[in-house]
Design a protein around this motif. Structure first.
Motif, short mmCIF file in Angstrom:
data_model
loop_
_atom_site.label_atom_id
_atom_site.label_comp_id
_atom_site.label_asym_id
_atom_site.label_seq_id
_atom_site.Cartn_x
_atom_site.Cartn_y
_atom_site.Cartn_z
N GLN A 45 85.31 22.37 52.27
CA GLN A 45 85.27 23.34 51.17
C GLN A 45 86.66 23.88 50.82
OE1 GLN A 45 84.15 23.80 54.23
NE2 GLN A 45 84.75 25.80 54.98
N THR A 46 87.70 23.34 51.45
CA THR A 46 89.07 23.78 51.18
C THR A 46 89.42 23.61 49.71
OG1 THR A 46 89.81 23.26 53.42
CG2 THR A 46 91.51 23.34 51.72
N VAL A 47 90.08 24.62 49.16
CA VAL A 47 90.60 24.55 47.79
C VAL A 47 92.10 24.76 47.89
CG1 VAL A 47 90.62 25.59 45.50
CG2 VAL A 47 88.46 25.39 46.76
N VAL A 85 89.21 16.01 51.13
CA VAL A 85 89.14 17.18 50.23
C VAL A 85 88.70 16.68 48.86
CG1 VAL A 85 90.45 19.05 49.15
CG2 VAL A 85 90.99 18.35 51.50
N GLU A 127 88.32 17.67 42.88
CA GLU A 127 88.21 18.86 42.03
C GLU A 127 88.66 20.15 42.74
OE1 GLU A 127 84.16 17.89 43.80
OE2 GLU A 127 85.70 16.76 42.75
N ASN A 128 88.91 20.07 44.04
CA ASN A 128 89.38 21.23 44.80
C ASN A 128 90.90 21.26 44.94
OD1 ASN A 128 86.70 21.78 45.10
ND2 ASN A 128 86.67 21.73 47.33
#
Length: 176
Positions: A50-52, A87, A90-91
């Motif tokens: 979930q890393t952005v 990852v 889109e993040n």
């Protein structure tokens, strides 16, 4: 000196073969296949899925004439490396802020009659959602008009302004 020379030659050959072996670990893609080769690293700390990332690259060092800028290519490496590591594309939000002598790397024709070796890289970065900003103060100082810039390059009031705005949007500065 006679004995020393063969040792120097052997050391140079060993260093060259080691460098070649290390380079073979680097492979293209998966996002920008022409630029930004990366190596897979076994045992690297995991990156939560979930890393952005919101990362700004500061580029002031110009490439050697006729060569691709390693500083600009860092954005392609970052993108390729992290998508490969899992990852979601889109993040990952990237911006490149260019100022100083590196302005030439963003021009259609860096010098009269000279093609820009970075044109393909800039096009690939822009096509993959990387924002590229040129410091307007640098452009004004160098007498560079917007129509002299490669497609997709945008002017900002200044590099300082752009970095401040990007930080307000949650971007961190990548020092590489």
């Amino acid at each position: 000196m006679r004995l020393f020379r063969p040792l120097l030659v052997a050391a140079a050959l060993l260093a060259a073969s080691t460098a070649q072996a290390q380079q073979s670990r680097f492979t293209a893609g998966p996002v920008i296949s022409e630029y930004g080769a990366v190596a897979d690293i076994e045992g690297a700390a995991p990156i939560p899925p979930q890393t952005v990332f919101r990362v700004a690259f500061d580029v002031s060092e110009a490439a050697t004439a006729g060569e691709v800028s390693r500083r600009l290519e860092s954005a392609a490496r970052f993108l390729n490396m992290h998508v490969r590591a899992g990852v979601p594309r889109e993040n990952i939000h990237l911006a490149v802020v260019v100022h100083g002598p590196a302005v030439r790397d963003l021009m259609i024709e860096p010098r009269p009659g000279e093609a820009n070796a970075n044109a393909g890289l800039i096009a690939a970065l822009v096509a993959n959602g990387v924002d590229i900003f040129l410091c307007g103060q640098t452009a004004a100082n160098a007498g560079i008009e917007p129509d002299a810039l490669l497609p997709g390059v945008r002017l900002s009031l200044s590099a300082m302004t752009m970095h401040a705005l990007l930080q307000q949007d949650g971007y961190t500065l990548n020092p590489f």
